[in-house]
Design a protein around this motif. Structure first.
Motif, PDB file in Angstrom:
ATOM      1  N   ALA A  18       5.194   5.036  -0.668  1.00 19.20           N
ATOM      2  CA  ALA A  18       5.254   3.878   0.214  1.00 19.20           C
ATOM      3  C   ALA A  18       3.695   3.322  -0.204  1.00 19.20           C
ATOM      4  N   GLU A  19       3.837   1.965   0.019  1.00 18.55           N
ATOM      5  CA  GLU A  19       2.803   1.071  -0.100  1.00 18.55           C
ATOM      6  C   GLU A  19       2.256   0.784   1.214  1.00 18.55           C
ATOM      7  N   PHE A  20       0.923   0.931   1.178  1.00 18.21           N
ATOM      8  CA  PHE A  20       0.408   0.377   2.791  1.00 18.21           C
ATOM      9  C   PHE A  20      -0.406  -0.855   2.395  1.00 18.21           C
ATOM     10  N   GLU A  21      -0.494  -1.648   3.315  1.00 14.19           N
ATOM     11  CA  GLU A  21      -1.148  -2.934   3.304  1.00 14.19           C
ATOM     12  C   GLU A  21      -2.117  -2.708   4.728  1.00 14.19           C
ATOM     13  N   VAL A  22      -3.328  -2.453   4.605  1.00 14.28           N
ATOM     14  CA  VAL A  22      -4.392  -2.258   5.347  1.00 14.28           C
ATOM     15  C   VAL A  22      -5.017  -3.447   5.742  1.00 14.28           C
ATOM     16  N   ASP A  23      -4.961  -4.148   6.963  1.00 14.52           N
ATOM     17  CA  ASP A  23      -5.675  -5.327   7.170  1.00 14.52           C
ATOM     18  C   ASP A  23      -6.466  -5.156   8.564  1.00 14.52           C
ATOM     19  N   VAL A  24      -7.700  -4.406   8.309  1.00  9.60           N
ATOM     20  CA  VAL A  24      -8.543  -4.093   9.372  1.00  9.60           C
ATOM     21  C   VAL A  24      -9.885  -4.903   8.755  1.00  9.60           C
ATOM     22  N   PRO A  25     -10.724  -5.175   9.784  1.00  7.20           N
ATOM     23  CA  PRO A  25     -11.981  -5.926   9.382  1.00  7.20           C
ATOM     24  C   PRO A  25     -12.991  -4.776   8.703  1.00  7.20           C
ATOM     25  N   ASP A  26     -13.775  -5.076   7.765  1.00  3.74           N
ATOM     26  CA  ASP A  26     -14.772  -4.268   7.295  1.00  3.74           C
ATOM     27  C   ASP A  26     -15.910  -4.244   8.128  1.00  3.74           C
TER      28      ASP A  26
END
Length: 82
Positions: free
Chosen positions: A61-69
């Motif tokens: 599976a590929e994850f697209e992580v969109d969280v602020p740094d």
């Protein structure tokens, strides 16, 4: 560990414990490798854990992580491991 001899419920409990331990280890690794050992990048932590989950479940599976740094101090970051 011989998870094939465990019940499904016990195997899931063991995986949950493994994830918690890995979460603690990831935070410690980040602290030790950071030039500023008083803070942790939330985005890096989440990225590390999702990669670990993919490996643990042997998934492609590929994850697209969109969280602020965002950087958090150690007192705020420590509960992430629990």
């Amino acid at each position: 560990m011989q998870s094939s001899k465990m019940s499904r419920e016990h195997a899931e409990i063991m995986r949950s414990l493994q994830l918690r331990i890995k979460s603690i280890a990831v935070i410690h690794e980040m602290l030790l490798s950071s030039p500023d050992s008083s803070s942790i990048s939330f985005a890096s932590h989440v990225s590390g854990l999702t990669g670990y989950l993919r490996d643990m479940y042997q998934s492609a599976a590929e994850f697209e992580v969109d969280v602020p740094d965002v950087e958090f101090n150690i007192e705020t970051a420590a509960p992430w491991a629990s």
